[in-house]
Design a protein around this motif. Structure first.
Motif, PDB file in Angstrom:
ATOM      1  N   ASP A 166      10.233   5.299  56.023  1.00 38.13           N
ATOM      2  CA  ASP A 166       9.068   4.510  56.693  1.00 38.13           C
ATOM      3  C   ASP A 166       8.763   5.186  57.921  1.00 38.13           C
ATOM      4  N   LEU A 204       9.213  -0.085  50.490  1.00 33.40           N
ATOM      5  CA  LEU A 204       9.884   1.059  51.006  1.00 33.40           C
ATOM      6  C   LEU A 204      10.127   1.998  49.977  1.00 33.40           C
ATOM      7  N   SER A 253       7.373   4.399  49.556  1.00 35.45           N
ATOM      8  CA  SER A 253       6.978   5.224  50.791  1.00 35.45           C
ATOM      9  C   SER A 253       7.739   6.457  50.873  1.00 35.45           C
TER      10      SER A 253
END
Lengths: 821, 222
Positions: free
Chosen positions: A72, A200, A203
């Motif tokens: 992130d 997440l 990501s």
């Protein structure tokens, strides 16, 4: 106080250099040409490498060096804090469309890295905004900023997947290289949350390294506390996929050695001659206390000064030549329409400069060592004439034998000049034999397809079966080609197909229209049953191991899983199988549509017109079925691989050629075709590149040889000025003297030709063993080019001494007699 | 005080039939400040002796001491350095570096040594030898006599223990020869400079303090 001695040495080096200007010009030219060769080599190879890397990156959709998964903003920030990391960007990938556009949120850096820099508008901010590529907009029928579009795409989560259809407002448009549909970060998170996935996990953070290195990529991750497993280096940059490959680097090393040797031949010879001529000077310096080490320093300093002039010029010239050669080299790859990266790479320059410098230092250090070893006493007495001239009775024979004896005086010098000239001639001869034996017919036979025109997407021709023509496109193309022998070939690639449900034997299935079945070269059995409607016959290749009459079950797989027989656990992908499970014991479960077929015929291989440029590694069964069969087993889930056609007449062929050429030029990313004409063009491009590059190489090596020759003659005359005057004083006429010198030149030429002929023949023989595009029946070796060069060489050999002697001799014999005293 | 000493110097060139015994056992002592002339005919071995004394060539047998140091115990590199510090050479053919001007030629050995240049000393030498006007000329622009003066200046510049001169007047006319010889004389007197000179000309040799005659590689009288 050391500074003082260095100054004195520099002064000595510089001043004595200045005293021999003509020789310096030759040395500088030699250094320059050597540098040109190195720089051209490096420029071509490394630009070639970066261009192919960029091409791979484009296919992968990303050009950043490495990527951290499950990362992130926090990790991005940490990466931004690492000094040798640059271009840190973030993305959340949510899915993809059927036409291979990926749907993702990207920040500006990541968009740039993914070839999706916006040409107009801005990146999406609100949940209903989207940025797409111009090419995509065209393919769905147009649109502009502000207009609404509906995008259907598929989200594949870890636990679930779903199809989404969403309407967005276009807020930005990116260039044609982009294959991304960009959404806002908010939208991406919402979609993932809505189907119960953690954003997440989807990501990632991409980044570049200032000095790219796989090891560094992982150590950077370690520094910021990221598990190395979640870092992936872009496969385009990974060492195992280096486009140059082992052969490429081997070629570089061989060429480098060749250039080094060429450079060594002349630079060594020049310094060797200079030192021999200056032995008296060095001896004198030694008597007044110049040490051996200091004499070596003087020679080194002199070569450094000459390098300072020669290398920069060579770098610039070599770079320009390299850049001009690049397109020709790139044309030899399977990729078309590449964006050429001929970026000014400082490493190429540093590398070429350093290696040229090493060549010069190595070449000059041996003569330098010799100079430093001269004992002062010997130097005071030194005279190059060590061989006493044998007296001959007949004047004419005398001149010839005197010339021969003169060459024998300094055997090393003569050998180096002869070697240098021979090298150029052997290179030239090899080039000639290559161009001479390159046979268009055997090239066409080995590469051209058996039908007039093959049309498909560029991906088909590079073997990446992931973009296909649509039925309407085929109709449009077919309407422009007047043909009574044509059809499509179809492929199931993208989904797996198996033979007898055995995963070790995947099947490569090609379906064809009835019109193309006659292209199959049957070696056993009969293909006619396949023309019947509802036939369940297929053709396989010899390599499959199947025979005529065999019955096989083909499974078109919907899913295939891995089962551990010990525990009964089923895994979805090979990566899910725990490490402690032995892969050899794993069983495969294939679920899909089964059909049973009979082998009616065996072919040697796929017909060249519609052979997929694709093969499975290891055992597989390659087969052809009919269009009906492939539609049946895949439930209409197949793709058009290519369209093949033979024109009815040569006029029709010309028309079709013109149409296809225009079609492909207008949209090179979508269409590509192959015909006799394109193959002929490829052949011409290839031989053109060989001629250009080979011609350049032999021209430069030849130039170096001529320089070497000039230098040897020039210094030979200069150092014998007094002796020549002496010969004149005792009654040799100027004419006879010139004749003697010219005879020396002719001997060089003759010796080089005699020496290079067996050498060239040998290299030619080895060369023809390589399986290039020549038929073994017509391939032949030749030394004719060398014989053709003989008169040219003889002319140079006679002319150079003639011109140089005229320039070097003084006004009177007495004046010449006084020189060197 | 003995500054230069040779003990049992022998030098043989060649092998077998062509064997030449250039020196057959020479013993010699030269004191500080002495001006010695070695006289002999062509082929007597006088040049060989001078080369040995100056460490330009190694003897087959025997030793040479300069300032009580056995110079042939040194390796080539060290011998060269000793040469530029302790010995000044003057040759028949002057042997100036053609690409350097007069001043640069004079200073070269010391610059190579990285030594501090004694400006006053150099000025003294230059004015004594009368080459002040020529300092920026190249050797080729000078007459033979002037070139030899520069060579002497170069030899003197480093305050050597001994100057070895090999037929210094061999290439000069008789008037210039006399000039050069008187310069050697003045040098010996004013700088208390040890000089060993070889010549075949007995008249020239008269300028020296002592004359040593050499014949067939042996010293015949003192």
């Amino acid at each position: 106080m050391k500074v003082n001695s260095r100054k004195a040495l520099s002064r000595l080096s510089l001043r004595s250099l200045r005293a021999s200007k003509k020789q310096n010009i030759i040395t500088i030219l030699a250094i320059m040409l050597t540098t040109v060769l190195f720089t051209t080599l490096f420029t071509v190879f490394f630009s070639f490498r970066s261009t192919l890397q960029l091409q791979q990156c484009k296919e992968l959709g990303n050009r950043s060096y490495a990527c951290v998964y499950n990362a992130d903003e926090d990790i991005a920030d940490k990466l931004r804090g690492v000094p040798d990391v640059e271009n840190v960007g973030r993305t959340i990938a949510i899915g993809g469309t059927d036409d291979r556009q990926s749907v993702a949120w990207m920040d500006a850096t990541c968009a740039e890295m993914s070839f999706s820099t916006l040409e107009s508008g801005r990146l999406p901010e609100a949940a209903d905004e989207v940025a797409v590529s111009r090419a995509y907009l065209t393919s769905i029928g147009g649109g502009d900023i502000g207009s609404e579009i509906t995008i259907d795409y598929k989200v594949s989560g870890l636990a679930s997947s779903c199809e989404i259809s969403e309407t967005f407002t276009i807020c930005g448009i990116s260039g044609n290289d982009s294959h991304c549909i960009l959404v806002s970060e908010e939208y991406a998170s919402d979609v993932l949350n809505a189907i119960g996935e953690d954003p997440l996990v989807f990501s990632s953070v991409v980044f570049d390294l200032k000095a790219p290195s796989e090891m560094r990529a992982f150590s950077v991750a370690e520094e910021i506390g990221v598990n190395g497993d979640s870092v992936v280096v872009n496969p385009a940059y990974a060492s195992e996929s280096d486009p140059l490959g082992a052969e490429g680097y081997a070629a570089i090393v061989v060429l480098m050695l060749l250039i080094f040797f060429t450079g060594f031949l002349i630079i060594y010879n020049i310094f060797q001659i200079t030192v021999a001529n200056k032995v008296r000077d060095y001896g004198l310096l030694k008597t007044i206390g110049v040490t051996s080490r200091q004499i070596r320093k003087i020679v080194r300093k002199q070569s450094l000064i000459l390098c300072l002039i020669g290398i920069p010029i060579g770098l610039i010239a070599g770079y320009l030549i390299g850049v001009s050669m690049l397109p020709m080299v790139l044309a030899q790859t399977i990729y078309k329409n590449m964006e050429i990266v001929s970026g000014f790479n400082i490493l190429v320059f540093i590398g070429a400069a350093v290696i040229s410098l090493i060549t010069v230092f190595v070449s000059s250090s041996i003569p330098g060592r010799k100079a430093s070893k001269v004992s002062p006493i010997e130097a005071l007495r030194y005279n190059e004439v060590k061989v006493s001239l044998r007296k001959k009775k007949k004047v004419d024979a005398g001149i010839r034998s005197m010339a021969m004896a003169n060459l024998g005086r300094n055997k090393v010098r003569t050998a180096l000049v002869v070697l240098s000239i021979s090298l150029a001639m052997v290179l030239f001869d090899t080039l000639c034999i290559f161009v001479d034996n390159m046979d268009m017919n055997s090239y066409i036979q080995s590469t051209a397809p058996s039908m007039d025109f093959i049309v498909s997407t560029p991906e088909f021709f590079t073997g990446d079966h992931n973009e296909f023509l649509t039925a309407s496109e085929i109709d449009e193309i077919a309407s422009h080609i007047d043909s009574d022998h044509c059809g499509c070939a179809y492929s199931t690639l993208g989904d797996m197909t198996f033979v007898n449900a055995d995963i070790d034997h995947p099947a490569l299935v090609v379906g064809v229209d009835g019109g193309l079945l006659d292209e199959v070269n049957v070696v056993e059995g009969d293909i006619y049953p396949m023309y019947e409607e509802g036939s369940n016959d297929i053709v396989v290749t010899e390599a499959s191991g199947l025979n005529v009459g065999d019955k096989v079950t083909i499974t078109f797989a919907e899913t295939f899983n891995y089962k551990d027989p010990a525990t009964g656990t089923v895994y979805e992908t090979p990566y899910d199988v725990p490490e402690n499970v032995d892969f050899n014991n794993i069983e495969y479960i294939v679920v899909g549509t089964d059909r049973e077929y009979t082998v009616c015929a065996v072919m040697d291989q796929y017909p060249t017109s519609y052979a997929p440029n694709y093969a499975f590694v290891g055992n597989s069964v390659e087969l052809i079925m009919t269009a009906e069969q492939i539609a049946d087993i895949t439930d209409d889930n197949y793709e058009v691989m290519c369209y093949c056609a033979d024109a009815v007449s040569s006029e029709a062929a010309d028309k079709a050629e013109a149409y296809l050429q225009e079609l492909c030029e207008n949209d090179p990313g979508r269409y590509e075709y192959s015909s006799l004409e394109t193959v002929r063009k490829e052949f011409e491009q290839f031989t053109g590149a060989v001629k250009y590059i080979g011609g350049f190489l032999s021209a430069i090596v030849g130039l170096i040889a001529v320089l070497n020759f000039i230098n040897a003659i020039f210094t030979g005359i200069l150092s014998r000025k007094r002796e020549l005057a002496l010969l004149k004083a005792v009654g040799m006429t100027g004419k006879q003297l010139k004749r003697m010198l010219m005879t020396e030149g002719l001997f060089y030429a003759l010796m080089s030709v005699i020496f290079s002929m067996p050498f060239a023949a040998l290299i030619n023989l080895l060369f023809l063993k390589l399986d290039f595009f020549w038929s073994s029946a017509t391939a032949h070796i030749t030394v004719v080019p060398i014989l053709l060069l003989l008169p040219v060489l003889a002319l140079i050999g006679a002319l150079i001494p003639y011109v140089i002697y005229g320039k070097v001799k003084g006004k009177s014999i007495v004046e010449d007699l006084r020189t060197n005293e | 005080m003995t500054i230069l000493r040779a003990e049992g110097l022998k030098k043989t060139y060649g092998k077998g039939d062509s064997k030449v015994n250039a020196l057959r056992g020479v013993n010699l002592e030269v004191n500080k400040g002495e001006f010695v002339a070695i006289v002999g005919t062509s082929g007597s071995g006088k040049s060989t002796l001078l080369h040995m004394l100056g460490g330009l060539d190694r003897p087959t047998e025997g030793k040479v001491f300069i300032d009580d140091k056995d110079i042939f115990k040194l390796k080539d590199e060290a011998l060269t350095i000793l040469r530029r510090r302790k010995i000044g050479f003057v040759f028949q053919s002057f042997n100036l570096v053609p690409v350097l001007n007069v001043m640069e030629n004079i200073l070269l050995p010391q610059e190579l040594d990285g030594a501090k240049i004694d400006k006053e000393h150099i000025d003294n030498i230059i004015s004594m030898l009368g080459i002040k006007e020529q300092l920026h000329k190249l050797p080729t622009q000078l007459s033979g006599g002037q070139q030899q003066r520069v060579a002497i200046a170069r030899a003197l510049a480093g305050r050597p223990s001994v100057i070895l001169a090999d037929e210094p007047t061999g290439n000069l006319d008789s008037k210039t020869s006399q000039d050069v010889m008187s310069l050697f004389r003045v040098t010996a007197d004013r700088f208390n400079q040890t000089i060993v000179m070889i010549t075949h000309n007995t008249e020239i040799a008269q300028t020296a303090d002592r004359i040593i005659r050499i014949e067939d590689g042996l010293i015949v009288n003192r």
